[in-house]
Scaffold this motif. Structure first.
Motif, PDB file in Angstrom:
ATOM      1  N   GLN A 109      -3.398   5.712  -2.164  1.00  0.00           N
ATOM      2  CA  GLN A 109      -1.982   5.962  -1.857  1.00  0.00           C
ATOM      3  C   GLN A 109      -1.735   7.409  -1.460  1.00  0.00           C
ATOM      4  OE1 GLN A 109       0.583   4.479  -4.963  1.00  0.00           O
ATOM      5  NE2 GLN A 109       0.695   2.525  -3.895  1.00  0.00           N
ATOM      6  N   THR A 110      -2.419   8.353  -2.130  1.00  0.00           N
ATOM      7  CA  THR A 110      -2.170   9.773  -1.833  1.00  0.00           C
ATOM      8  C   THR A 110      -3.337  10.454  -1.134  1.00  0.00           C
ATOM      9  OG1 THR A 110      -3.051  10.635  -3.922  1.00  0.00           O
ATOM     10  CG2 THR A 110      -0.725   9.959  -3.895  1.00  0.00           C
ATOM     11  N   GLY A 111      -4.538   9.940  -1.281  1.00  0.00           N
ATOM     12  CA  GLY A 111      -5.718  10.598  -0.726  1.00  0.00           C
ATOM     13  C   GLY A 111      -6.078  11.876  -1.455  1.00  0.00           C
ATOM     14  N   THR A 124     -20.939  10.529 -10.880  1.00  0.00           N
ATOM     15  CA  THR A 124     -19.834  10.939 -10.013  1.00  0.00           C
ATOM     16  C   THR A 124     -18.878  11.794 -10.820  1.00  0.00           C
ATOM     17  OG1 THR A 124     -18.499   8.978 -10.491  1.00  0.00           O
ATOM     18  CG2 THR A 124     -19.960   8.860  -8.569  1.00  0.00           C
ATOM     19  N   GLY A 125     -18.194  12.682 -10.119  1.00  0.00           N
ATOM     20  CA  GLY A 125     -17.199  13.529 -10.751  1.00  0.00           C
ATOM     21  C   GLY A 125     -15.868  13.385 -10.035  1.00  0.00           C
ATOM     22  N   ASP A 126     -14.819  13.740 -10.746  1.00  0.00           N
ATOM     23  CA  ASP A 126     -13.490  13.700 -10.156  1.00  0.00           C
ATOM     24  C   ASP A 126     -13.229  14.977  -9.366  1.00  0.00           C
ATOM     25  OD1 ASP A 126     -12.293  11.207 -11.233  1.00  0.00           O
ATOM     26  OD2 ASP A 126     -12.769  12.166 -13.141  1.00  0.00           O
ATOM     27  N   TYR A 127     -12.563  14.826  -8.249  1.00  0.00           N
ATOM     28  CA  TYR A 127     -12.176  15.929  -7.372  1.00  0.00           C
ATOM     29  C   TYR A 127     -10.726  15.673  -7.004  1.00  0.00           C
ATOM     30  CZ  TYR A 127     -12.406  19.034  -3.218  1.00  0.00           C
ATOM     31  OH  TYR A 127     -12.205  20.008  -2.289  1.00  0.00           O
ATOM     32  N   TRP A 128      -9.834  16.447  -7.601  1.00  0.00           N
ATOM     33  CA  TRP A 128      -8.414  16.279  -7.350  1.00  0.00           C
ATOM     34  C   TRP A 128      -7.881  17.454  -6.564  1.00  0.00           C
ATOM     35  CZ3 TRP A 128      -5.491  14.470 -12.379  1.00  0.00           C
ATOM     36  CH2 TRP A 128      -6.005  13.249 -12.801  1.00  0.00           C
ATOM     37  N   VAL A 129      -7.292  17.203  -5.416  1.00  0.00           N
ATOM     38  CA  VAL A 129      -6.604  18.246  -4.664  1.00  0.00           C
ATOM     39  C   VAL A 129      -5.227  18.365  -5.306  1.00  0.00           C
ATOM     40  CG1 VAL A 129      -5.786  19.016  -2.412  1.00  0.00           C
ATOM     41  CG2 VAL A 129      -7.893  17.654  -2.573  1.00  0.00           C
ATOM     42  N   LEU A 130      -5.094  19.316  -6.227  1.00  0.00           N
ATOM     43  CA  LEU A 130      -3.869  19.464  -7.008  1.00  0.00           C
ATOM     44  C   LEU A 130      -2.706  19.964  -6.162  1.00  0.00           C
ATOM     45  CD1 LEU A 130      -5.436  20.969 -10.236  1.00  0.00           C
ATOM     46  CD2 LEU A 130      -4.644  18.621  -9.872  1.00  0.00           C
TER      47      LEU A 130
END
Length: 189
Positions: A109-111, A124-130
């Protein structure tokens, strides 16, 4: 020695080794610098996010220890995967360390949330574009544990007032800006 005893010993050794790796991994993680990581502030257009980024600051971690001149380059692959090439230069070295990985979008929904892997599909790790600039000229990247944070820019040497604004934005997201290590983008002498 009976075969069943040998199997039990081998299984015990393997379990101890796996347990040791798990404990080492847990013990070498950076401390939490934000116990309440916010959700990403805005959607991300991955086509605009791709390209070369310069790391301006990060929460120091074991896989980038003492590294400067850090860059991250993202390429959108057919099918929606993102190819990643991270590189940097450790003090006293003349050859860049390079890590290649891939990411998939975890939040369609947000990419803004991706799952990244540099070690194959088993980790795998999380990568959030805050947050990011309207023109994709800067980006603040974190993950849900609050242990990792990166400040990225298209410009390796932004103006001081722009950098100050970015650090204020980091603080407004709940992070301690003083816990960040400034990345030197000039070649290490």
């Amino acid at each position: 020695m009976k075969q069943s005893t040998a199997i039990k010993i081998a299984t015990g050794v393997a379990a101890a080794a796996i347990g040791g790796l798990f404990l080492y991994s847990r013990a070498t993680r950076p401390p939490v610098i934000n116990p309440k990581v916010p959700q990403p502030a805005r959607p991300v257009d991955l086509a605009r996010y791709t390209g070369l980024w310069y790391e301006l600051a990060r929460h120091e971690n074991r896989f980038q220890k003492n590294m400067d001149a850090v860059t991250a380059e993202y390429t959108l692959d057919p099918g929606g995967k993102v190819s990643i090439v991270n590189s940097g230069l450790c003090a006293g070295e003349t050859e860049r360390d390079v890590a290649e990985g891939h990411a998939i979008v975890a939040d369609t929904q947000t990419g803004a949330k991706l799952k990244v892997s540099f070690f194959g599909p088993l980790y795998t790790g999380d990568y959030w574009v805050l947050d990011h600039g309207e023109n994709y000229d800067w980006s603040i990247v974190g993950e849900p544990s609050g242990r990792y944070l990166w400040l990225l820019s298209r410009d390796p040497h932004p103006a001081a007032d722009h950098l100050q604004m970015l650090f204020q934005r980091i603080e407004s997201l709940g992070y301690d800006r003083w816990a960040l290590r400034i990345t030197q983008q000039s070649p290490i002498e």
